[in-house]
Scaffold this motif. Structure first.
Motif, PDB file in Angstrom:
ATOM      1  N   PHE A 283      68.984 -21.146  65.885  1.00  0.00           N
ATOM      2  CA  PHE A 283      69.593 -21.781  64.704  1.00  0.00           C
ATOM      3  C   PHE A 283      70.882 -22.510  65.112  1.00  0.00           C
ATOM      4  O   PHE A 283      71.101 -23.656  64.733  1.00  0.00           O
TER       5      PHE A 283
ATOM      6  N   LEU B 193      72.682 -30.866  53.508  1.00  0.00           N
ATOM      7  CA  LEU B 193      72.385 -29.459  53.726  1.00  0.00           C
ATOM      8  C   LEU B 193      70.920 -29.107  53.572  1.00  0.00           C
ATOM      9  O   LEU B 193      70.435 -28.137  54.144  1.00  0.00           O
TER      10      LEU B 193
ATOM     11  N   ILE C 236      69.489 -15.202  56.699  1.00  0.00           N
ATOM     12  CA  ILE C 236      70.719 -15.655  56.035  1.00  0.00           C
ATOM     13  C   ILE C 236      70.429 -16.369  54.714  1.00  0.00           C
ATOM     14  O   ILE C 236      71.319 -16.856  54.059  1.00  0.00           O
TER      15      ILE C 236
ATOM     16  N   GLN D 233      84.337 -19.274  44.260  1.00  0.00           N
ATOM     17  CA  GLN D 233      83.530 -20.320  44.889  1.00  0.00           C
ATOM     18  C   GLN D 233      83.302 -20.072  46.374  1.00  0.00           C
ATOM     19  O   GLN D 233      82.234 -20.321  46.897  1.00  0.00           O
ATOM     20  N   TYR D 234      84.350 -19.594  47.045  1.00  0.00           N
ATOM     21  CA  TYR D 234      84.284 -19.598  48.509  1.00  0.00           C
ATOM     22  C   TYR D 234      84.325 -18.241  49.205  1.00  0.00           C
ATOM     23  O   TYR D 234      84.165 -18.182  50.409  1.00  0.00           O
TER      24      TYR D 234
ATOM     25  N   ARG E 299      80.578 -14.410  47.443  1.00  0.00           N
ATOM     26  CA  ARG E 299      79.238 -14.020  47.852  1.00  0.00           C
ATOM     27  C   ARG E 299      79.249 -13.117  49.071  1.00  0.00           C
ATOM     28  O   ARG E 299      78.430 -12.233  49.221  1.00  0.00           O
TER      29      ARG E 299
ATOM     30  N   LEU F  42      79.194 -15.135  55.495  1.00  0.00           N
ATOM     31  CA  LEU F  42      78.085 -15.998  55.100  1.00  0.00           C
ATOM     32  C   LEU F  42      76.733 -15.326  55.239  1.00  0.00           C
ATOM     33  O   LEU F  42      75.700 -15.966  55.165  1.00  0.00           O
TER      34      LEU F  42
ATOM     35  N   GLN G  93      77.029 -32.398  49.202  1.00  0.00           N
ATOM     36  CA  GLN G  93      77.722 -32.029  50.430  1.00  0.00           C
ATOM     37  C   GLN G  93      77.175 -32.833  51.599  1.00  0.00           C
ATOM     38  O   GLN G  93      75.978 -33.059  51.692  1.00  0.00           O
TER      39      GLN G  93
ATOM     40  N   ILE H 274      80.827 -25.762  61.404  1.00  0.00           N
ATOM     41  CA  ILE H 274      80.162 -26.704  60.498  1.00  0.00           C
ATOM     42  C   ILE H 274      81.230 -27.233  59.554  1.00  0.00           C
ATOM     43  O   ILE H 274      81.996 -26.458  58.972  1.00  0.00           O
TER      44      ILE H 274
ATOM     45  N   GLN I 284      82.764 -32.325  50.752  1.00  0.00           N
ATOM     46  CA  GLN I 284      82.235 -32.333  49.384  1.00  0.00           C
ATOM     47  C   GLN I 284      82.366 -33.736  48.817  1.00  0.00           C
ATOM     48  O   GLN I 284      83.427 -34.339  48.840  1.00  0.00           O
TER      49      GLN I 284
ATOM     50  N   ILE J 130      84.172 -18.987  55.641  1.00  0.00           N
ATOM     51  CA  ILE J 130      84.606 -20.303  55.151  1.00  0.00           C
ATOM     52  C   ILE J 130      86.119 -20.421  55.167  1.00  0.00           C
ATOM     53  O   ILE J 130      86.822 -19.497  54.780  1.00  0.00           O
TER      54      ILE J 130
HETATM   55  C1  HCR Z   1      78.370 -24.782  52.336  1.00  0.00           C
HETATM   56  C2  HCR Z   1      77.515 -23.876  51.460  1.00  0.00           C
HETATM   57  C3  HCR Z   1      76.719 -24.719  50.468  1.00  0.00           C
HETATM   58  C4  HCR Z   1      77.631 -25.476  49.483  1.00  0.00           C
HETATM   59  C5  HCR Z   1      78.554 -24.528  48.716  1.00  0.00           C
HETATM   60  C6  HCR Z   1      79.528 -25.280  47.742  1.00  0.00           C
HETATM   61  C7  HCR Z   1      80.273 -26.396  48.480  1.00  0.00           C
HETATM   62  C8  HCR Z   1      78.709 -25.882  46.567  1.00  0.00           C
HETATM   63  C9  HCR Z   1      79.542 -26.387  45.408  1.00  0.00           C
HETATM   64  C10 HCR Z   1      80.446 -25.289  44.860  1.00  0.00           C
HETATM   65  O1  HCR Z   1      81.223 -25.739  43.778  1.00  0.00           O
HETATM   66  C11 HCR Z   1      81.336 -24.775  45.982  1.00  0.00           C
HETATM   67  C12 HCR Z   1      80.528 -24.354  47.155  1.00  0.00           C
HETATM   68  C13 HCR Z   1      80.745 -23.132  47.646  1.00  0.00           C
HETATM   69  C14 HCR Z   1      79.996 -22.545  48.771  1.00  0.00           C
HETATM   70  O2  HCR Z   1      80.786 -21.606  49.336  1.00  0.00           O
HETATM   71  C15 HCR Z   1      79.347 -23.600  49.680  1.00  0.00           C
HETATM   72  C16 HCR Z   1      78.341 -22.914  50.613  1.00  0.00           C
HETATM   73  C17 HCR Z   1      78.860 -21.913  51.613  1.00  0.00           C
HETATM   74  C18 HCR Z   1      77.745 -21.776  52.624  1.00  0.00           C
HETATM   75  C19 HCR Z   1      76.720 -22.850  52.312  1.00  0.00           C
HETATM   76  C20 HCR Z   1      76.029 -23.322  53.592  1.00  0.00           C
HETATM   77  C21 HCR Z   1      74.914 -24.289  53.318  1.00  0.00           C
HETATM   78  C22 HCR Z   1      75.436 -22.123  54.311  1.00  0.00           C
HETATM   79  C23 HCR Z   1      75.139 -22.412  55.747  1.00  0.00           C
HETATM   80  C24 HCR Z   1      74.749 -21.135  56.445  1.00  0.00           C
HETATM   81  C25 HCR Z   1      75.542 -20.885  57.700  1.00  0.00           C
HETATM   82  C26 HCR Z   1      75.361 -19.527  58.257  1.00  0.00           C
HETATM   83  C27 HCR Z   1      75.206 -21.887  58.737  1.00  0.00           C
END
Ligand code: HCR
Length: 459
Positions: free
Chosen positions: A17, A28, A37, A84-85, A88, A111, A175, A184, A188, A225
């Motif tokens: 990965f 994404l 994951i 938001q961040y 989870r 994550l 994104q 990564i 936004q 994050i």
């Molecule tokens: C980056 C993220 C997907 C997007 C998520 C967003 C930016 C979406 C809009 C929300 O208002 C705020 C937000 C919060 C999230 O924390 C953010 C996500 C966190 C992880 C996820 C990735 C696509 C996960 C990738 C997996 C890793 C292990 C490579």
């Protein structure tokens, strides 16, 4: 030792990965993650994070002048960031029934199982946050409507409303990801406009821009994050410039931010670009500019002043300059988030089933969820992920994706396109352009999704 947080049995999967994301750039949706994951929640549910402090949101409407309203908007914005961040991680990391023990409980699990489901076009999510019992009933109900308005690239549009308080937030986000120096980077795209209807029948609008994310710790198998760069809240005669920094900057702590809230005429006349440093905001009194550039703003009986606020967004912050210097600004340290499966923080989310199926008309009060409502659409996939039955999760996911492909083919053959239910895309947003000018926003114009004022969610 790299990858030490990854159990031996998963290491190969994690390493391949990492190799795939090292050369990855794009949206994404094309990032295929190893099943362990995957999160059981679709991105259409994420706008719910904006709603998790309905009391702090409602308080925006109680502000008596432009200055306190600008501070109230900023306080609400900062208070939503923890959810938001970081939330989870907490909920997944502490979940007893964690499907597989990855990573072990004693390492940061930021994550773990956090790759959200990629929404389909037209996917819907409706929810509401009734006034909390501890607050007065005048707080009103906060409602949420979300629609996935694009699949490639994935774009999510949402409306958050508190009708009692005259508050409406409309936004969309997408994104763009890239890979840099082992992390990564998630840029936004999109923006939100908050409209506050005042008792004197005037409206104040705020443009809100979103921070950039960096996902670190990948190599060690314990991604987390950090927010970086700058976010802005512009409107009502004020500009809030919020700078995000991680470990080693400002206070040296992770999740740090510094916000400067100043009258917008000052900010626009004294700064040369949107990324001006806070010091350029201190010249308000020396640059004779009492002419409030925002015609929508309400008269304030106090002289507008500049404030700086410092702290960490997932805990507390306080005023470090201005007339409130030394006073606390926000505090979310006691929030214990569980992802919004019925519950967010201490506040209950009512997921509102509207029914009516995808593309069809909601009946406004059905008990059954429509086939495009996210929790019905992904039900079997989510169950598979939660129960660790990845085989059935990916079979169900494949079924949904195939159905979608077929739909697009059928539409193409019939010369039609999917009709959105709640939004219409337009090329430009006059509010974004007008307010964005004050911070010399890049790009100067941006497309947007106009809400059709047809929410089936009753407060
Ligand atoms: C980056 C993220 C997907 C997007 C998520 C967003 C930016 C979406 C809009 C929300 O208002 C705020 C937000 C919060 C999230 O924390 C953010 C996500 C966190 C992880 C996820 C990735 C696509 C996960 C990738 C997996 C890793 C292990 C490579």
């Amino acid at each position: 030792v790299p990858n030490d947080a990854v159990p031996a049995s998963q290491r190969g999967s994690w390493t391949s990965f990492l190799k795939s994301i090292a050369s990855f750039s794009g949206d994404l949706s094309s990032l295929t993650a190893p099943p362990f994951i995957l999160s059981p929640v679709s991105l259409t549910e994420f706008p719910a994070y904006w709603c998790e402090h309905p009391d702090i949101f409602a308080a925006i409407a109680d502000a008596k002048d432009d200055e306190s309203r600008a501070l109230a908007v900023l306080r609400w914005f900062i208070s939503t960031l923890k959810g938001q961040y970081t939330s989870r991680n907490e909920s997944m990391g502490s979940e007893k029934k964690s499907v597989i023990n990855f990573p072990p409980r004693n390492v940061p699990t930021h994550l773990t199982r956090n790759r959200p489901l990629n929404p389909v076009l037209g996917e819907l999510f409706y929810g509401k946050w009734p006034a909390t019992s501890t607050s007065s009933s005048s707080q009103g109900t906060t409602t949420l409507l979300v629609e996935q308005v694009s699949h490639h690239p994935p774009i999510t549009a949402y409306v958050i409303e508190n009708k009692t308080k005259g508050l409406r937030l409309i936004g969309h986000n997408a994104q763009k990801t890239s890979f840099s120096a082992g992390s990564i980077i998630v840029k936004q795209i999109g923006h939100a406009i908050l409209t506050v209807s005042l008792p004197n029948n005037t409206k104040v609008e705020y443009l809100i821009t979103l921070p950039r994310l960096r996902i670190d710790g990948l190599w060690y198998g314990s991604p987390y994050i950090e927010l970086t760069d700058t976010s802005y809240i512009v409107g009502g005669g004020y500009v809030s410039t919020i700078e995000f920094k991680g470990k080693g900057y400002f206070s040296g702590k992770s999740h740090s931010f510094k916000a400067v809230v100043s009258p917008s005429s000052s900010a626009s006349s004294s700064s040369s670009s949107a990324s001006s440093t806070p010091s350029s905001y201190t010249s308000y009194f020396s640059s004779n500019n009492n002419n409030n550039s925002n015609s929508n703003s309400t008269p304030s009986n106090s002289t507008p002043t500049t404030h700086t606020i410092d702290g960490t967004w997932h805990t507390t912050s306080s005023y470090t300059s201005g007339k409130f210097r030394g006073r606390p600004f926000h505090d979310v340290s006691s929030d214990h988030h569980h992802h919004h499966h019925g519950k967010t923080g201490s506040k209950k989310v009512e997921v509102t089933a509207v029914g009516g199926g995808g593309g069809g008309d909601g009946d406004g009060g059905g008990e059954e969820m429509g086939e495009f409502e996210t929790r019905r659409l992904w039900r079997d996939v989510a169950r598979g992920i939660r129960e660790g039955d990845f085989e059935s999760a990916s079979r169900e996911k494949g079924r949904i994706e195939n159905e979608q492909r077929q739909r697009r083919k059928d539409e193409q053959a019939a010369g039609t396109t999917w009709a959105l239910k709640h939004f219409v895309r337009v090329e430009s947003d006059p509010v974004y352009e007008r307010l964005g000018k004050l911070i010399k926003i890049v790009p100067p114009t941006e497309d947007t999704y106009v809400f059709q004022d047809n929410s089936p969610v009753k407060p």
